[in-house]
Design a protein around this motif. Structure first.
Motif, PDB file in Angstrom:
ATOM      1  N   THR A  70       0.841  -1.191   0.000  1.00  0.00           N
ATOM      2  CA  THR A  70       0.000   0.000   0.000  1.00  0.00           C
ATOM      3  C   THR A  70       0.877   1.242   0.000  1.00  0.00           C
ATOM      4  OG1 THR A  70      -1.748  -1.150   1.223  1.00  0.00           O
ATOM      5  CG2 THR A  70      -1.815   1.247   1.240  1.00  0.00           C
ATOM      6  N   ASP A  72       0.798   5.531   0.231  1.00  0.00           N
ATOM      7  CA  ASP A  72       0.087   6.769   0.555  1.00  0.00           C
ATOM      8  C   ASP A  72       0.941   7.936   0.074  1.00  0.00           C
ATOM      9  OD1 ASP A  72      -2.117   5.597   1.927  1.00  0.00           O
ATOM     10  OD2 ASP A  72      -0.865   5.303   3.694  1.00  0.00           O
ATOM     11  N   THR A  74       0.769  12.289  -1.651  1.00  0.00           N
ATOM     12  CA  THR A  74       0.006  13.530  -1.761  1.00  0.00           C
ATOM     13  C   THR A  74       0.043  14.087  -3.174  1.00  0.00           C
ATOM     14  OG1 THR A  74       0.414  14.119   0.557  1.00  0.00           O
ATOM     15  CG2 THR A  74      -0.144  15.919  -0.927  1.00  0.00           C
ATOM     16  N   SER A 129      -7.915   2.003  -5.071  1.00  0.00           N
ATOM     17  CA  SER A 129      -7.323   3.292  -4.717  1.00  0.00           C
ATOM     18  C   SER A 129      -8.410   4.222  -4.220  1.00  0.00           C
ATOM     19  CB  SER A 129      -6.593   3.918  -5.921  1.00  0.00           C
ATOM     20  OG  SER A 129      -7.504   4.206  -6.954  1.00  0.00           O
ATOM     21  N   LYS A 146      -5.023  13.340  -0.969  1.00  0.00           N
ATOM     22  CA  LYS A 146      -4.231  12.196  -0.512  1.00  0.00           C
ATOM     23  C   LYS A 146      -4.677  10.975  -1.292  1.00  0.00           C
ATOM     24  CE  LYS A 146      -2.296  13.903   3.497  1.00  0.00           C
ATOM     25  NZ  LYS A 146      -0.916  13.761   3.953  1.00  0.00           N
ATOM     26  N   ASN A 148      -4.483   6.819  -1.501  1.00  0.00           N
ATOM     27  CA  ASN A 148      -4.158   5.543  -0.861  1.00  0.00           C
ATOM     28  C   ASN A 148      -4.405   4.459  -1.895  1.00  0.00           C
ATOM     29  OD1 ASN A 148      -5.503   2.985   0.578  1.00  0.00           O
ATOM     30  ND2 ASN A 148      -3.951   3.811   1.935  1.00  0.00           N
TER      31      ASN A 148
END
Length: 227
Positions: A70, A72, A74, A129, A146, A148
């Motif tokens: 995964t 994460d 920006t 996502s 954001k 993910n």
């Protein structure tokens, strides 16, 4: 974009769409900011064999599942990292979706992916996502978000065949003996079965296989009878 940001760009997170054989087939997505988090998960399937009337169970290996990971990161549209040039967040989301979820006409499915960040390189598929918009301008348009994203690792078939051959018991292996090594244990590491240690002892003409000489090299030949 300023000189410092431009210099760092090649080292940023990259997501490349690729075909079945690993060849790039589209425009890659290049993250403006590197991931805030990279989480890698590994799962192994074990089968529990419980005898009737007895507590507990013996576990037998079934398979190792593909890794999942995964990311994460920006997306920013304020121009803070592009020398004042504002790239709309909505446009960045479109580029991300085009690379990861867009259905390719020739393939009739989304592309396989190659994800690279630093020393982490993985061929994979996107599972899911989520884009969370966290900042908006006075008109209500998003200027920061954001992302993910969760992926499942994929091994290209030709690469899988090569890796399988390298670990095959049908090939000759060599191991350097360390202090305290036992021949049955070394045999198990190569063949996943310690019963072949006498064959290994004969192949290496060992007079006393219970006392191995540290620093010596043992040959583990192809086994004649696989169990």
């Amino acid at each position: 974009m300023d000189t410092q940001s431009a210099a760092k760009l090649p080292f940023n997170l990259k997501i490349l769409p690729i075909n079945d054989t690993g060849f790039p087939i589209g425009i890659p997505f290049l993250a403006m900011f590197n991931p805030e988090q990279l989480a890698i998960r590994e799962d192994i399937d074990w089968t529990a064999n419980a005898a009737p009337g007895k507590a507990g169970a013996d576990l037998k290996y079934k398979k190792t599942k593909p890794r999942t990971f995964t990311l994460d990161f920006t997306l920013d549209g304020t121009g803070v990292n592009t020398n004042g040039v504002k790239i709309p967040v909505t446009a960045q989301v479109v580029l991300f979706r085009a690379a990861t979820t867009g259905v390719r006409g020739a393939l009739h499915k989304p592309a396989f992916l190659l994800v690279q960040y630093g020393l982490f390189i993985c061929t994979c598929v996107l599972n899911s996502s989520t884009v969370t918009y966290t900042m908006f301008d006075f008109t209500g348009l998003p200027i920061r978000a954001k992302v993910n994203a969760t992926f499942t690792e994929r091994t290209i078939p030709t690469l899988s065949d090569i890796l399988g051959m390298l670990s095959s018991p049908d090939l000759t292996h060599r191991k350097t003996v360390n202090e305290g090594d036992l021949l049955p244990l070394l045999t198990y590491q190569v063949y996943n079965n310690q019963d072949y240690y006498l064959q290994v002892a004969r192949a290496n003409k060992l007079k006393n296989f219970r006392r191995l000489q540290a620093g010596s090299t043992l040959v583990f030949p192809p086994i004649a009878d696989k169990k």
